[in-house]
Motif scaffolding. Structure first.
Motif, PDB file in Angstrom:
ATOM      1  N   LYS A 130     -10.578   3.965   2.234  1.00 47.46           N
ATOM      2  CA  LYS A 130      -9.908   2.943   3.039  1.00 47.46           C
ATOM      3  C   LYS A 130      -8.629   2.516   2.339  1.00 47.46           C
ATOM      4  CE  LYS A 130     -10.573  -1.531   5.317  1.00 47.46           C
ATOM      5  NZ  LYS A 130     -11.499  -2.657   5.570  1.00 47.46           N
ATOM      6  N   VAL A 131      -7.538   2.473   3.087  1.00 54.01           N
ATOM      7  CA  VAL A 131      -6.235   2.137   2.522  1.00 54.01           C
ATOM      8  C   VAL A 131      -6.135   0.622   2.331  1.00 54.01           C
ATOM      9  CG1 VAL A 131      -3.739   2.282   2.829  1.00 54.01           C
ATOM     10  CG2 VAL A 131      -5.211   4.138   3.650  1.00 54.01           C
ATOM     11  N   LEU A 132      -5.870   0.219   1.082  1.00 55.81           N
ATOM     12  CA  LEU A 132      -5.760  -1.203   0.762  1.00 55.81           C
ATOM     13  C   LEU A 132      -4.322  -1.690   0.804  1.00 55.81           C
ATOM     14  CD1 LEU A 132      -8.239  -1.374  -2.260  1.00 55.81           C
ATOM     15  CD2 LEU A 132      -8.708  -1.929   0.127  1.00 55.81           C
ATOM     16  N   THR A 133      -3.411  -0.921   0.207  1.00 56.47           N
ATOM     17  CA  THR A 133      -2.005  -1.337   0.130  1.00 56.47           C
ATOM     18  C   THR A 133      -1.107  -0.122   0.291  1.00 56.47           C
ATOM     19  OG1 THR A 133      -1.754  -1.006  -2.267  1.00 56.47           O
ATOM     20  CG2 THR A 133      -2.648  -3.118  -1.545  1.00 56.47           C
ATOM     21  N   THR A 134       0.133  -0.371   0.693  1.00 53.97           N
ATOM     22  CA  THR A 134       1.151   0.666   0.777  1.00 53.97           C
ATOM     23  C   THR A 134       2.502   0.064   0.419  1.00 53.97           C
ATOM     24  OG1 THR A 134       0.029   1.997   2.457  1.00 53.97           O
ATOM     25  CG2 THR A 134       2.392   2.253   2.302  1.00 53.97           C
ATOM     26  N   GLN A 135       3.223   0.705  -0.519  1.00 54.40           N
ATOM     27  CA  GLN A 135       4.545   0.258  -0.934  1.00 54.40           C
ATOM     28  C   GLN A 135       5.470   1.463  -1.011  1.00 54.40           C
ATOM     29  OE1 GLN A 135       3.230  -1.738  -4.652  1.00 54.40           O
ATOM     30  NE2 GLN A 135       4.473  -3.451  -3.948  1.00 54.40           N
ATOM     31  N   VAL A 136       6.730   1.268  -0.631  1.00 54.93           N
ATOM     32  CA  VAL A 136       7.711   2.316  -0.784  1.00 54.93           C
ATOM     33  C   VAL A 136       8.297   2.225  -2.189  1.00 54.93           C
ATOM     34  CG1 VAL A 136       9.568   0.877   0.168  1.00 54.93           C
ATOM     35  CG2 VAL A 136       9.767   3.389   0.215  1.00 54.93           C
ATOM     36  N   LEU A 137       8.415   3.354  -2.862  1.00 53.25           N
ATOM     37  CA  LEU A 137       8.951   3.384  -4.214  1.00 53.25           C
ATOM     38  C   LEU A 137      10.464   3.514  -4.171  1.00 53.25           C
ATOM     39  CD1 LEU A 137       6.418   5.780  -5.997  1.00 53.25           C
ATOM     40  CD2 LEU A 137       6.413   3.280  -5.944  1.00 53.25           C
ATOM     41  N   PRO A 138      11.174   2.888  -5.133  1.00 54.59           N
ATOM     42  CA  PRO A 138      12.641   3.024  -5.183  1.00 54.59           C
ATOM     43  C   PRO A 138      13.026   4.485  -5.396  1.00 54.59           C
ATOM     44  CG  PRO A 138      11.869   1.230  -6.592  1.00 54.59           C
ATOM     45  CD  PRO A 138      10.654   1.997  -6.175  1.00 54.59           C
ATOM     46  N   GLN A 139      13.871   5.002  -4.539  1.00 53.23           N
ATOM     47  CA  GLN A 139      14.342   6.379  -4.627  1.00 53.23           C
ATOM     48  C   GLN A 139      15.847   6.400  -4.429  1.00 53.23           C
ATOM     49  OE1 GLN A 139      11.331   7.851  -5.878  1.00 53.23           O
ATOM     50  NE2 GLN A 139      11.944   9.611  -4.632  1.00 53.23           N
ATOM     51  N   GLY A 140      16.464   7.513  -4.836  1.00 54.95           N
ATOM     52  CA  GLY A 140      17.883   7.678  -4.573  1.00 54.95           C
ATOM     53  C   GLY A 140      18.150   7.834  -3.093  1.00 54.95           C
TER      54      GLY A 140
END
Length: 525
Positions: A130-140
């Motif tokens: 079960k998915v608890l959290t989702t974050q986008v990572l800093p990318q170029g």
């Protein structure tokens, strides 16, 4: 969403021990401020027992262990997710907030895992989470987005553990995730569409098999149904419809009639209902007709009849359409193939109970017959999925009661189709399926006098047909063996490329290396 899900290799940090935790001194804001919870200058052990993402912040449920061993639960929010099971020390500020001190982490090793122990969770194992959290990572700006998520595992030896995963697409918070372990750092995502919840199917199948009864018993009872007395006109008409729908041996020998009989065997009743078709319109659907018989039987029973006891076997008959709509297409199933349910289903006679009238007995036999048809349906679902070598296997298992003179002989049938594994280099070829590349298997089982029990396995691969037959009676085995040459000639005359044709005394061997999970005749070798 398709593709791989990676478990990132996160560098260890001696100061923090857990890279995903907030920086030392970060504040966890209490949702309900509580002054004096922790004495000034004191720290308390806090364990994260629940995590929920809400917008920009993450809501946590912490279990605090205070002085004297007293425990209390508090809700707080954090700008960063804390993995389930994280155990850290916290202190309270004058403003009523909790300050997290990473230098006093008590069990950093309980945090989210970034590696799978393949000695405990072998490659090829299906993980459901079960998915608890989702974050986008800093990318170029020129690099594709990468999303990091925390997921809690729901099955296998890792049940309850929290994984840190990275994927090219965001995982919806609260959704169920199915993925296959490819190696210690990589999971292969399994799309939810078209897959079954194997556990639910297996549980329902076990229940149905304990309730099912042989089909010939209910039809024999219908043949002996009294014409007068307790038999109403509606009930008599329902019985006549069912008996008239039974094909004879000559009819099932006609390919067009056989195709129609299979279509109306009850295996596709739910599909017809979902498509808006009326199963009571001729030609009758066998399972639909049995359900109608049950409905006609109930009003004709004596007022003192205990329907709860009799209809216990028919519970799933009422709930199966909902079962089809909800659990199906929700969870993936491509783990190591389990041994399929035995084929053919064994004969199961249901004796008449003491003090039970003819109508009560008929109702119980009809409910048992419905459960038997549903056992075949659930067996089909259980044996449909992706094989170890990536082929899509589809199974249709059903049972057809036939007339042979005055007897009713149930014919059990199982079809299996294997589609070639998709070409990774040319995925567009998947849409252009070559029928010759598909592998077809057919199993038949029936018990007809004077031949006795017979089983047939046939396989069509690369345009070549091979078949194995088993007879339990020596006379029947010898009789079939003497006619195999004639059968081969007739097949060749019909334009069929024939491989092996053999007859054996006994029954087909069963087991992990001898069942239909393996190609008992490998035509591609």
């Amino acid at each position: 969403m398709t593709g791989e899900i990676n478990l990132p290799t996160l560098p260890a940090s001696p100061a923090s021990g857990v890279p995903s935790l907030p920086a030392a001194g970060a504040l966890l804001k209490l949702l309900e401020p509580q002054t004096g919870l922790i004495d000034p200058g004191k720290t308390a052990n806090a364990e994260v027992i629940a995590l929920k993402q809400g917008g920009e912040a993450f809501q946590l449920l912490l279990k605090l262990t205070l002085d004297g061993g007293r425990q209390t639960l508090v809700q707080a929010s954090s700008p960063q997710p804390l993995p389930l099971g994280s155990n850290v020390a916290v202190s309270q500020t004058a403003a009523g907030n909790l300050t997290l001190s990473l230098q006093q982490a008590l069990s950093a090793n309980v945090a989210a895992l970034t590696r799978i122990d393949t000695s405990k969770i072998p490659e090829g194992t299906l993980l459901q989470a079960k998915v608890l959290t989702t974050q986008v990572l800093p990318q170029g700006t020129t690099q594709p987005a990468i999303y990091r998520s925390l997921v809690t595992v729901l099955n296998s030896a890792m049940a309850g553990a929290t994984l840190t995963v990275e994927s090219p697409q965001p995982l919806r918070v609260g959704s169920l995730l199915s993925a296959v372990v490819q190696n210690a750092q990589t999971l292969n995502f399994v799309p939810l569409s078209g897959l079954k919840d194997q556990l639910a199917v297996t549980q329902q199948l076990a229940t149905q098999q304990s309730r099912q009864g042989s089909l010939d018993a209910v039809f024999t009872a219908l043949q002996n149904l009294p014409r007068e007395g307790s038999t109403s006109a509606d009930l008599r008409a329902a019985a006549d419809r069912l008996l008239a729908a039974l094909p004879d041996l000559a009819q099932v020998s006609n390919p067009k009639v056989l195709a129609q009989v299979i279509q109306n065997s009850g295996a596709f009743l739910e599909a017809k209902l979902l498509a808006g078709q009326n199963p009571q319109v001729p030609p009758l659907d066998m399972k639909g007709a049995l359900l109608r018989l049950v409905a006609d039987l109930v009003p004709a029973l004596p007022a003192s009849t205990n329907l709860n006891a009799i209809l216990a076997a028919n519970t799933l008959a009422q709930m199966l359409p909902n079962f089809v709509r909800s659990p199906l297409n929700t969870l993936g199933q491509v783990s190591a193939r389990q041994a399929p349910v035995s084929f053919p289903l064994p004969e199961r006679l249901m004796g008449k109970l003491e003090g039970e009238g003819d109508l009560e007995n008929l109702l119980r036999l009809a409910a048992g017959a419905i459960s038997r048809l549903q056992s075949h349906q659930l067996s089909s679902l259980e044996q449909t999925g992706t094989t170890a070598d990536g082929r899509l296997q589809t199974t249709w298992q059903l049972e057809i009661p036939m007339r042979t003179l005055q007897d009713i002989v149930p014919l059990q049938v199982k079809f299996q189709r294997e589609e070639p594994a998709p070409d990774k280099d040319q995925p567009e070829r998947k849409a252009n399926k070559d029928a010759k590349q598909m592998l077809w298997r057919v199993e038949l089982a029936f018990d007809m006098e004077p031949l006795g029990p017979l089983q047939v396995q046939a396989q069509l691969s690369q345009g070549k047909l091979s078949s194995q037959l088993w007879a339990t009676r020596p006379f029947t085995a010898s009789l079939i063996e003497s006619h195999l040459g004639s059968l081969r000639e007739r097949l060749v005359t019909s334009g069929i490329n024939v491989g092996d044709l053999d007859c054996h005394l006994g029954t087909p061997p069963r087991g992990p290396k001898t069942g239909l999970e393996q190609r008992w005749v490998d035509e591609t070798a």
